[in-house]
Design an enzyme around this catalytic site. Structure first.
Site, mmCIF file in Angstrom:
data_model
loop_
_atom_site.group_PDB
_atom_site.id
_atom_site.type_symbol
_atom_site.label_atom_id
_atom_site.label_comp_id
_atom_site.label_asym_id
_atom_site.label_seq_id
_atom_site.Cartn_x
_atom_site.Cartn_y
_atom_site.Cartn_z
ATOM 1 N N GLU A 32 13.356 31.839 -25.975
ATOM 2 C CA GLU A 32 13.077 30.391 -26.062
ATOM 3 C C GLU A 32 11.842 30.106 -25.192
ATOM 4 O O GLU A 32 10.961 29.335 -25.552
ATOM 5 C CB GLU A 32 14.291 29.615 -25.548
ATOM 6 C CG GLU A 32 14.079 28.117 -25.532
ATOM 7 C CD GLU A 32 15.367 27.348 -25.241
ATOM 8 O OE1 GLU A 32 16.455 27.788 -25.658
ATOM 9 O OE2 GLU A 32 15.260 26.307 -24.562
ATOM 10 N N SER A 80 17.260 28.265 -20.051
ATOM 11 C CA SER A 80 17.702 29.343 -20.947
ATOM 12 C C SER A 80 16.498 30.159 -21.400
ATOM 13 O O SER A 80 15.545 29.609 -21.954
ATOM 14 C CB SER A 80 18.389 28.755 -22.181
ATOM 15 O OG SER A 80 19.580 28.138 -21.788
ATOM 16 N N ARG A 120 14.973 24.315 -31.593
ATOM 17 C CA ARG A 120 13.919 24.742 -30.647
ATOM 18 C C ARG A 120 12.608 25.160 -31.343
ATOM 19 O O ARG A 120 11.835 25.949 -30.778
ATOM 20 C CB ARG A 120 14.405 25.909 -29.765
ATOM 21 C CG ARG A 120 15.606 25.631 -28.934
ATOM 22 C CD ARG A 120 15.392 24.574 -27.854
ATOM 23 N NE ARG A 120 16.617 24.333 -27.158
ATOM 24 C CZ ARG A 120 17.526 23.407 -27.503
ATOM 25 N NH1 ARG A 120 17.292 22.585 -28.512
ATOM 26 N NH2 ARG A 120 18.644 23.275 -26.833
#
Ligand code: FAD
Length: 297
Positions: free
Chosen positions: A290, A220, A172
């Site tokens: 995130e 998420s 990520r």
């Protein structure tokens, strides 16, 4: 602001002023952008960047991984969804994808053109631009596993072609060699694999079982730490269903925060901070978001 209005008068493309960003984010929250610019060509984009010296620029994909604060975003927000959205087949199991195309478009294109493995893109509701920035991934694959080269635009409006090796890519996270925005990418897929309709269905069913897909979320909220899953840590801290204002931790998946209809960005940010504190206390683990938090209170 006045200077920005003058600049947009000289440039083609659509400019909206004080445009509420809640219209463009999957959490359906966020204050206004001073200027919301929708280019209609690469030239518009380039002209806008050239004449926009020193003004902050924020690029928007599908708004599925950002929390825009209630005060909104100063300067300009650029949205390319409406024009940079072509996907073209290239030789040797490859395709060129413009950043405004959605991950779902790419999965369907791959299925039709016998490219793969690309089914994992199907459940990610973002744009390819967002997927490049986030190195979005699921079911064991990540976006940059398939990137061969990218076309980017810099702060002066100049387009460059860069190779995958110019970027530092990890979970990520993508580190770019200089400040840039993505315009398109060349993706090379496997010689032997394809993307099938049954995989697309299987992945969709799997998500439906485990994620609150019919509610307003940002996917998420936290990255998985080195050890364990953020969702499991949050659940074990007893936070499922925990509510602040108009938002709560999903009862279906603890790493999702749901806007129940009346949440403000502040409610969501407060809940994020509450989760980080509780997980630190219970497990001594720092959860990193995130989701990207942008703009002013
Ligand atoms: C229900 C749901 C499920 C999800 N599942 C997954 C999943 O399985 N895996 C996963 O990784 N993510 C998942 N996500 C999160 C999200 O969809 C991804 O992170 C996606 O890649 C974000 O793309 P976007 O276009 O929405 O980006 P945005 O949210 O619009 O932007 C994200 C960041 O990228 C920047 N940006 C956007 N486009 C460009 C560009 N062209 N150039 C430079 N910067 C740019 C923005 O400024 C921002 O900082 C999910 C989200 C939801 C709501």
């Amino acid at each position: 602001m006045c200077i920005l209005i003058e600049i947009t008068k000289k440039i083609k493309g659509q400019s909206l002023f004080n445009e509420p960003l809640s219209k463009y984010t999957s959490w359906k929250v966020g204050g206004p952008a001073d200027i919301f610019f929708i280019p209609q060509s690469r030239n518009d984009l380039s002209d806008f960047l050239k004449s926009n010296h020193d003004k902050p620029i924020t690029w928007l994909g599908n708004g599925t991984n950002i929390l825009v604060r209630d005060g909104g975003i100063r300067g300009a927000v650029i949205a390319t969804k409406k024009f940079l959205n072509e996907i073209k087949k290239e030789e040797h199991n490859a395709c060129r994808v413009e950043v405004g195309a959605s991950c779902m478009d790419l999965a369907l294109f791959a299925e039709k053109n016998e490219l793969g493995p690309a089914a994992f893109f199907s459940g990610i509701p973002g744009s390819i631009g967002g997927a490049l920035v986030m190195n979005a991934g699921s079911f064991g694959h990540e976006t940059w596993d398939f990137v061969d080269s990218v076309e980017v635009i810099d702060e002066e409006g100049v387009i460059h072609n860069l190779n995958r090796k110019d970027f530092k890519v990890s979970y990520r996270t993508v580190k770019c060699p200089f400040p840039l925005w993505f315009v398109s990418c060349l993706m090379k897929f496997s010689e032997s694999e394809t993307t099938t309709k049954s995989e697309l269905k299987e992945y969709r069913d799997q998500r439906l079982k485990t994620q609150p897909l019919n509610e307003d979320t940002c996917g998420s909220v936290f990255k998985n730490p080195e050890k364990g899953h953020a969702g499991a840590l949050i659940e074990r801290a007893g936070l499922k269903g925990h509510r602040i204002g108009g938002c709560s931790i999903s009862n279906k998946h603890a790493n999702f925060i749901v806007n129940e209809g009346s949440a403000t960005s502040k409610n969501i940010e407060d809940l994020i901070k509450h989760v980080q504190k509780a997980v630190k206390k219970k497990h001594n683990i720092d959860l990193e978001t995130e989701v990207r938090i942008l703009g002013e209170d």
